[in-house]
Design a protein around this motif. Structure first.
Motif, PDB file in Angstrom:
ATOM      1  N   LYS A  86       0.824  -1.211   0.000  1.00  0.00           N
ATOM      2  CA  LYS A  86       0.000   0.000   0.000  1.00  0.00           C
ATOM      3  C   LYS A  86       0.854   1.255   0.000  1.00  0.00           C
ATOM      4  O   LYS A  86       0.562   2.218  -0.713  1.00  0.00           O
ATOM      5  N   HIS A  88       3.928   1.541  -1.109  1.00  0.00           N
ATOM      6  CA  HIS A  88       4.583   1.663  -2.416  1.00  0.00           C
ATOM      7  C   HIS A  88       3.639   2.285  -3.434  1.00  0.00           C
ATOM      8  O   HIS A  88       4.034   3.151  -4.217  1.00  0.00           O
ATOM      9  N   LEU A  89       2.390   1.841  -3.456  1.00  0.00           N
ATOM     10  CA  LEU A  89       1.432   2.398  -4.398  1.00  0.00           C
ATOM     11  C   LEU A  89       1.093   3.846  -4.055  1.00  0.00           C
ATOM     12  O   LEU A  89       0.930   4.684  -4.948  1.00  0.00           O
ATOM     13  N   LYS A  92       3.601   5.946  -5.355  1.00  0.00           N
ATOM     14  CA  LYS A  92       3.781   5.688  -6.789  1.00  0.00           C
ATOM     15  C   LYS A  92       5.137   5.071  -7.080  1.00  0.00           C
ATOM     16  O   LYS A  92       5.853   5.463  -8.006  1.00  0.00           O
ATOM     17  N   GLY A  94       6.665   1.352  -7.715  1.00  0.00           N
ATOM     18  CA  GLY A  94       6.413  -0.057  -7.931  1.00  0.00           C
ATOM     19  C   GLY A  94       7.669  -0.880  -8.062  1.00  0.00           C
ATOM     20  O   GLY A  94       7.658  -1.948  -8.664  1.00  0.00           O
ATOM     21  N   SER A 133       6.521  -6.560 -10.764  1.00  0.00           N
ATOM     22  CA  SER A 133       7.435  -5.415 -10.805  1.00  0.00           C
ATOM     23  C   SER A 133       8.686  -5.720 -11.616  1.00  0.00           C
ATOM     24  O   SER A 133       9.139  -4.908 -12.430  1.00  0.00           O
ATOM     25  N   GLU A 144       5.008   4.418 -13.829  1.00  0.00           N
ATOM     26  CA  GLU A 144       3.609   4.007 -13.755  1.00  0.00           C
ATOM     27  C   GLU A 144       3.448   2.536 -14.130  1.00  0.00           C
ATOM     28  O   GLU A 144       2.655   1.807 -13.527  1.00  0.00           O
ATOM     29  N   ARG A 147       4.375   0.345 -11.227  1.00  0.00           N
ATOM     30  CA  ARG A 147       3.342   0.366 -10.187  1.00  0.00           C
ATOM     31  C   ARG A 147       2.147  -0.504 -10.581  1.00  0.00           C
ATOM     32  O   ARG A 147       1.627  -1.270  -9.768  1.00  0.00           O
ATOM     33  N   ALA A 151       0.854  -3.978  -8.682  1.00  0.00           N
ATOM     34  CA  ALA A 151      -0.486  -4.127  -8.123  1.00  0.00           C
ATOM     35  C   ALA A 151      -1.217  -5.318  -8.744  1.00  0.00           C
ATOM     36  O   ALA A 151      -1.891  -6.085  -8.047  1.00  0.00           O
ATOM     37  N   MET A 178      -5.618   0.615  -5.696  1.00  0.00           N
ATOM     38  CA  MET A 178      -5.096   0.738  -7.050  1.00  0.00           C
ATOM     39  C   MET A 178      -6.019   1.631  -7.868  1.00  0.00           C
ATOM     40  O   MET A 178      -7.213   1.397  -7.966  1.00  0.00           O
TER      41      MET A 178
END
Length: 438
Positions: A86, A88-89, A92, A94, A133, A144, A147, A151, A178
């Motif tokens: 969470k 990491h997201l 932003k 990944g 990843s 992006e 990320r 996810a 996400m």
């Protein structure tokens, strides 16, 4: 998601995402097999009459081994993996190291196989996120892209471990938050389905929990009891959260990792010694309860001293009182495990207790399944994920209405009785120091 001109075509990326999903599904099957193999090895020849002190030794040994390996070999924290994903997201980012695609599986198998009272979902989500990843990094995707692939990989891991593709999708959307356009969401759905089918194929297309007596369907007399079961689930969720958070705060105050491991291992071991049903994930106990074998909750426990009449009720109650503590001790004291399965187990036990206390209101299997959904919804606060994980993993779409009723009531009551807790960002800073930057 922007694709540099030097990378393969979008078709190649889709193919690679499908292959990644197969790898994640296989990883989920491997994790389940390792947990089963280690736990069977640990408990082989064990006799309850010989004394449950043996569980203290196994739990303590498992946590110490995992803690040592995490510090000396992995050199990056893996506790509360969902929170790491969470964060990491949210930032932003990944970018997960390749070693996170295999180490969570090994450490989780050791933790749960030795008796850790938790689940396997967070480690496989972390491993799936790392696989996604690293595939994105291999194809030189932008920030992006990293990320989104992370996810999607995490969601595919949840889909495979629970055999719930829609539940895996809602994990990425509801829990990980996400946010993506239509294209990435379609990729998320495809990866969850492929990972789920891969794990199903490897296990012979059999669910982890099979309600006895065939397909369960909704009957109108179930509706009112499901409301009260949902209320009870919300009240219990508030208690579970309080005990789990208190245990986590207490363990985090212990600065020396080895001492924290010892405290955690002793706490888990003593809990399991008192109530052996707390050993590992608990799916076997839920299956026995669903078959109306209520004595499964008290077998080998301290509740047996009360006799055949009161022992099952005392066993169910003791499990509910200790589950939050045992799960938090596993996840916060050095073990590598997940926090979703314990809520399913505790909710299922609550449903069994509800059936015993109010016989005739709901069939035992239906009460357990509705209780599982109520427990996950009230504790995790992800209602849609709770609904689909429970109905998909038990293959009971006919119980959708009472399950939804329990989920809504439990969520409402739990939020009413519980204050929100702030995030724990300390793990993120540690794992980022072990993550290669480009």
């Amino acid at each position: 998601m922007k694709l540099p001109s030097v990378t393969p075509t979008r078709i190649a990326l889709v193919t690679t995402a499908a292959l990644a999903s197969v790898v994640i599904g296989g990883a989920a099957w491997l994790l389940k097999w390792l947990i089963r193999f280690i736990s069977q090895t640990v408990t082989s020849g064990f006799n309850y009459a010989g004394g449950n002190w043996y569980f203290i030794l196994t739990a303590l040994t498992g946590i110490l081994i995992v803690g040592f390996l995490v510090r000396r070999v992995v050199r990056a924290p893996m506790e509360h993996a969902t929170e790491l994903l969470k964060q990491h997201l949210k930032e932003k980012n990944g970018n997960l190291p390749l070693k996170m695609s295999i180490y969570p599986i090994i450490m989780s198998a050791l933790t749960l196989g030795a008796g850790g009272s938790a689940g396997a979902e967070a480690p496989i989500a972390l491993a799936g996120g790392a696989i996604g990843s690293n595939i994105a990094r291999f194809f030189r995707l932008d920030r992006e892209g990293l990320r989104i692939f992370m996810a999607c990989g995490a969601g595919a891991g949840i889909a495979a471990i629970f055999k719930s593709p829609v539940g895996g999708m809602f994990f990425a959307i509801e829990v990980l938050r996400m946010q993506a356009k239509v294209g990435p969401l379609l990729m998320l759905g495809a990866m969850c389905v492929i990972a789920d089918l891969t794990e199903l194929a490897l296990t012979g297309f059999t669910p982890d929990i099979t309600p006895p007596g065939g397909m369960l369907i909704f009957e109108w007399p179930m509706l009112i009891p499901s409301i009260f079961l949902g209320i009870a689930g919300g009240a219990y969720s508030a208690y579970y959260l309080r005990t789990a958070r208190a245990s986590r705060r207490w363990l985090e105050k212990i600065k020396r990792p080895v001492v924290r491991n010892i405290a955690s291992g002793l706490g888990i071991g003593i809990s399991v010694a008192m109530f052996p049903a707390l050993f590992s994930e608990g799916y076997r106990v839920l299956a026995q309860l669903a078959a109306d074998n209520v004595s499964a909750a008290s077998t080998g426990s301290i509740a047996t001293a009360l006799g055949n009449n009161w022992a099952p009720i005392a066993g169910l109650t003791g499990i509910l009182l200790l589950k939050g503590f045992a799960s938090s001790s596993t996840n916060s004291g050095g073990g590598v495990a997940g926090e979703f399965t314990p809520t399913l187990f505790a909710g299922g036990v609550l449903g069994a207790l509800f059936h015993v206390a109010f016989p005739g209101t709901m069939p035992m299997p239906a009460a357990i399944i509705c209780g599982m959904a109520a427990g996950m919804s009230g504790i995790i606060r992800a209602p849609l994920m709770s609904i689909f994980i429970v109905t998909e993993m038990t293959q009971t779409p006919g119980l959708m209405l009472p399950v939804c009723t329990c989920v809504v009531m439990s969520l409402f009551v739990s939020k009413l009785l519980t204050r929100p807790e702030g995030p724990h960002p300390h793990n993120l800073s540690l794992i980022n120091r072990a993550t290669p930057r480009k």
